[in-house]
Design a protein around this motif. Structure first.
Motif, mmCIF file in Angstrom:
data_model
loop_
_atom_site.group_PDB
_atom_site.id
_atom_site.type_symbol
_atom_site.label_atom_id
_atom_site.label_comp_id
_atom_site.label_asym_id
_atom_site.label_seq_id
_atom_site.Cartn_x
_atom_site.Cartn_y
_atom_site.Cartn_z
ATOM 1 N N ALA A 97 0.827 -1.057 0.170
ATOM 2 C CA ALA A 97 0.157 -0.086 0.016
ATOM 3 C C ALA A 97 0.851 1.177 -0.197
ATOM 4 C CB ALA A 97 -1.054 -0.057 1.150
ATOM 5 N N PHE A 98 2.057 1.231 0.810
ATOM 6 C CA PHE A 98 2.835 2.407 0.978
ATOM 7 C C PHE A 98 3.556 2.695 -0.459
ATOM 8 C CE2 PHE A 98 7.045 4.047 1.405
ATOM 9 C CZ PHE A 98 6.923 5.389 1.907
ATOM 10 N N TRP A 99 4.128 1.582 -0.897
ATOM 11 C CA TRP A 99 5.132 1.997 -2.210
ATOM 12 C C TRP A 99 3.904 2.014 -3.424
ATOM 13 C CZ3 TRP A 99 9.578 3.418 -2.049
ATOM 14 C CH2 TRP A 99 10.566 3.179 -0.813
ATOM 15 N N SER A 100 2.872 1.532 -3.371
ATOM 16 C CA SER A 100 2.209 1.604 -4.372
ATOM 17 C C SER A 100 1.479 3.314 -4.630
ATOM 18 C CB SER A 100 0.817 1.022 -4.377
ATOM 19 O OG SER A 100 0.919 -0.323 -4.369
ATOM 20 N N GLU A 101 1.087 3.766 -3.380
ATOM 21 C CA GLU A 101 0.847 5.221 -3.356
ATOM 22 C C GLU A 101 2.301 6.060 -3.935
ATOM 23 O OE1 GLU A 101 -0.441 8.612 0.137
ATOM 24 O OE2 GLU A 101 -1.051 6.565 0.417
ATOM 25 N N GLN A 102 3.382 5.804 -3.090
ATOM 26 C CA GLN A 102 4.797 6.438 -3.541
ATOM 27 C C GLN A 102 4.856 6.453 -4.892
ATOM 28 O OE1 GLN A 102 6.925 8.027 -1.257
ATOM 29 N NE2 GLN A 102 5.044 7.909 0.017
ATOM 30 N N MET A 103 4.739 5.332 -5.725
ATOM 31 C CA MET A 103 4.829 5.085 -7.196
ATOM 32 C C MET A 103 3.738 5.659 -8.145
ATOM 33 S SD MET A 103 7.185 1.681 -6.664
ATOM 34 C CE MET A 103 7.554 1.622 -8.241
ATOM 35 N N GLY A 104 2.767 5.552 -7.389
ATOM 36 C CA GLY A 104 1.452 5.849 -8.293
ATOM 37 C C GLY A 104 0.908 4.626 -9.101
ATOM 38 N N LEU A 105 1.104 3.562 -8.519
ATOM 39 C CA LEU A 105 0.870 2.121 -9.368
ATOM 40 C C LEU A 105 -0.034 1.530 -8.455
ATOM 41 C CD1 LEU A 105 4.362 1.247 -10.278
ATOM 42 C CD2 LEU A 105 2.504 2.121 -11.828
ATOM 43 N N SER A 106 -1.171 0.843 -9.031
ATOM 44 C CA SER A 106 -2.040 -0.109 -8.304
ATOM 45 C C SER A 106 -2.102 -1.518 -8.696
ATOM 46 C CB SER A 106 -3.466 0.612 -8.292
ATOM 47 O OG SER A 106 -3.419 1.759 -8.147
ATOM 48 N N PRO A 107 -1.640 -2.375 -7.831
ATOM 49 C CA PRO A 107 -1.787 -3.863 -8.164
ATOM 50 C C PRO A 107 -3.348 -4.405 -8.080
ATOM 51 C CG PRO A 107 -0.891 -3.610 -6.034
ATOM 52 C CD PRO A 107 -1.138 -2.239 -6.469
ATOM 53 N N THR A 108 -3.682 -5.289 -9.043
ATOM 54 C CA THR A 108 -5.070 -5.722 -9.027
ATOM 55 C C THR A 108 -5.225 -6.558 -7.775
ATOM 56 O OG1 THR A 108 -4.202 -7.586 -10.646
ATOM 57 C CG2 THR A 108 -5.394 -5.429 -11.503
ATOM 58 N N GLY A 109 -4.227 -7.169 -7.305
ATOM 59 C CA GLY A 109 -4.372 -8.159 -6.182
ATOM 60 C C GLY A 109 -3.035 -8.541 -5.606
ATOM 61 N N VAL A 110 -3.075 -9.160 -4.189
ATOM 62 C CA VAL A 110 -1.931 -9.457 -3.716
ATOM 63 C C VAL A 110 -2.093 -10.755 -3.146
ATOM 64 C CG1 VAL A 110 -0.157 -8.899 -1.962
ATOM 65 C CG2 VAL A 110 -1.177 -7.075 -3.124
ATOM 66 N N LEU A 128 0.211 -9.111 -7.780
ATOM 67 C CA LEU A 128 1.432 -9.260 -7.327
ATOM 68 C C LEU A 128 1.424 -10.601 -6.388
ATOM 69 C CD1 LEU A 128 2.794 -5.715 -6.083
ATOM 70 C CD2 LEU A 128 2.713 -6.923 -8.181
ATOM 71 N N CYS A 129 2.458 -11.360 -6.355
ATOM 72 C CA CYS A 129 2.669 -12.569 -5.577
ATOM 73 C C CYS A 129 3.977 -12.750 -4.982
ATOM 74 C CB CYS A 129 2.440 -13.739 -6.479
ATOM 75 S SG CYS A 129 2.337 -15.350 -5.657
ATOM 76 N N PHE A 130 3.789 -12.699 -3.835
ATOM 77 C CA PHE A 130 5.034 -12.995 -2.854
ATOM 78 C C PHE A 130 5.061 -14.249 -1.989
ATOM 79 C CE2 PHE A 130 3.613 -8.331 -2.852
ATOM 80 C CZ PHE A 130 4.958 -7.773 -3.496
ATOM 81 N N SER A 131 6.607 -14.782 -1.660
ATOM 82 C CA SER A 131 6.674 -15.847 -1.067
ATOM 83 C C SER A 131 6.655 -15.433 0.402
ATOM 84 C CB SER A 131 8.203 -16.317 -1.389
ATOM 85 O OG SER A 131 8.405 -17.181 -0.414
ATOM 86 N N CYS A 132 5.996 -16.226 1.179
ATOM 87 C CA CYS A 132 6.001 -16.017 2.660
ATOM 88 C C CYS A 132 7.340 -16.202 3.310
ATOM 89 C CB CYS A 132 5.234 -17.267 3.341
ATOM 90 S SG CYS A 132 5.734 -18.797 3.104
ATOM 91 N N PHE A 133 8.282 -16.646 2.631
ATOM 92 C CA PHE A 133 9.791 -16.526 3.184
ATOM 93 C C PHE A 133 10.171 -15.236 3.050
ATOM 94 C CE2 PHE A 133 8.778 -21.057 1.596
ATOM 95 C CZ PHE A 133 9.104 -21.701 3.036
ATOM 96 N N ALA A 141 15.080 -5.281 2.520
ATOM 97 C CA ALA A 141 15.323 -6.184 1.344
ATOM 98 C C ALA A 141 13.898 -6.410 1.053
ATOM 99 C CB ALA A 141 15.781 -7.591 1.648
ATOM 100 N N VAL A 142 12.837 -6.584 2.138
ATOM 101 C CA VAL A 142 11.476 -6.689 1.677
ATOM 102 C C VAL A 142 11.021 -5.689 0.766
ATOM 103 C CG1 VAL A 142 9.142 -6.930 2.486
ATOM 104 C CG2 VAL A 142 10.990 -8.225 3.603
ATOM 105 N N ASP A 143 11.353 -4.231 1.135
ATOM 106 C CA ASP A 143 10.839 -3.174 0.478
ATOM 107 C C ASP A 143 11.452 -3.391 -1.032
ATOM 108 O OD1 ASP A 143 9.630 -1.903 2.406
ATOM 109 O OD2 ASP A 143 11.359 -0.901 3.053
ATOM 110 N N LEU A 144 12.672 -3.786 -1.288
ATOM 111 C CA LEU A 144 13.185 -4.002 -2.568
ATOM 112 C C LEU A 144 12.325 -4.779 -3.440
ATOM 113 C CD1 LEU A 144 15.206 -3.690 -4.917
ATOM 114 C CD2 LEU A 144 16.483 -5.588 -3.873
ATOM 115 N N VAL A 145 12.001 -6.021 -2.831
ATOM 116 C CA VAL A 145 11.130 -6.972 -3.719
ATOM 117 C C VAL A 145 9.656 -6.228 -4.095
ATOM 118 C CG1 VAL A 145 9.973 -9.327 -3.606
ATOM 119 C CG2 VAL A 145 12.095 -8.964 -2.618
ATOM 120 N N VAL A 146 9.294 -5.655 -2.791
ATOM 121 C CA VAL A 146 7.890 -5.071 -3.211
ATOM 122 C C VAL A 146 8.142 -3.927 -4.226
ATOM 123 C CG1 VAL A 146 5.800 -3.522 -2.253
ATOM 124 C CG2 VAL A 146 6.906 -5.620 -0.841
#
Length: 181
Positions: A97-110, A128-133, A141-146
């Motif tokens: 949510a934070f980075w979407s707002e910062q970048m002006g982008l909207s994923p359709t789902g997570v 977007l799909c993320f590994s629980c690991f 690093a998590v911020d980078l992946v997002v």
């Protein structure tokens, strides 16, 4: 495509997979199997010669894969996986949510999965799909992946435009990437 197990002497046993391919290929799997992929009509003699010529490579890579397997932590239980997914969801949703707002982008789902080979992905439909690991990774690093996956909403490949967007959003992305290794 057909598969059979082969035991040439004195080589490692290998699994032979024949298909419409034109070349021979060797693979050492994570579960320490030797797999040879071959054209359908290639003679067994040529395949065995190929495997014999690569015996040193096979031995070296099998030893390395066995070493990795011995060092790998045991697979999590269903309960541990459920807890990890919950922890990842709690951590990732606010970041998306934070980075979407910062970048002006909207994923359709997570979505949160138990993928082990990649930390994240972005579908052609911008889901977007993320590994629980990722829950075990450092926050930077998590911020980078997002951010990486959000960049794929705008640029679907890893070309110069993608890295320019990533660089604008996270100028220290290279340092953050080192944290994932």
């Amino acid at each position: 495509m057909s598969a059979e197990v082969c035991y040439p002497v004195p080589m490692e046993p290998y699994e032979l997979i024949r298909s419409g391919r034109k070349t021979l290929a060797l693979e050492i799997t994570k579960d320490c199997r030797v797999v040879v992929r071959a054209p359908r009509r290639l003679s067994r003699e040529r395949i065995d010669d190929f495997v014999a010529k690569h015996a040193a490579w096979i031995a070296r890579h099998l030893a390395e894969q066995r070493r990795r397997a011995a060092l790998a932590p045991p697979a999590p239980t269903k309960e541990e996986l459920a807890d990890l997914k919950a922890k990842a969801r709690q951590m990732l949703l606010p970041k998306v949510a934070f980075w979407s707002e910062q970048m002006g982008l909207s994923p359709t789902g997570v979505k949160i999965t138990a993928a082990r080979t990649r930390y994240g992905s972005c579908s052609g439909r911008n889901s977007l799909c993320f590994s629980c690991f990722l829950a075990n990774a450092p926050e930077a690093a998590v911020d980078l992946v997002v951010v990486h996956e959000l960049c794929h909403i705008r640029v679907k490949n890893h070309g110069p435009d993608f890295y320019a967007l990533l660089e604008r959003t996270l100028p220290d992305w290279r340092e953050r990437k080192r944290l994932l290794r």
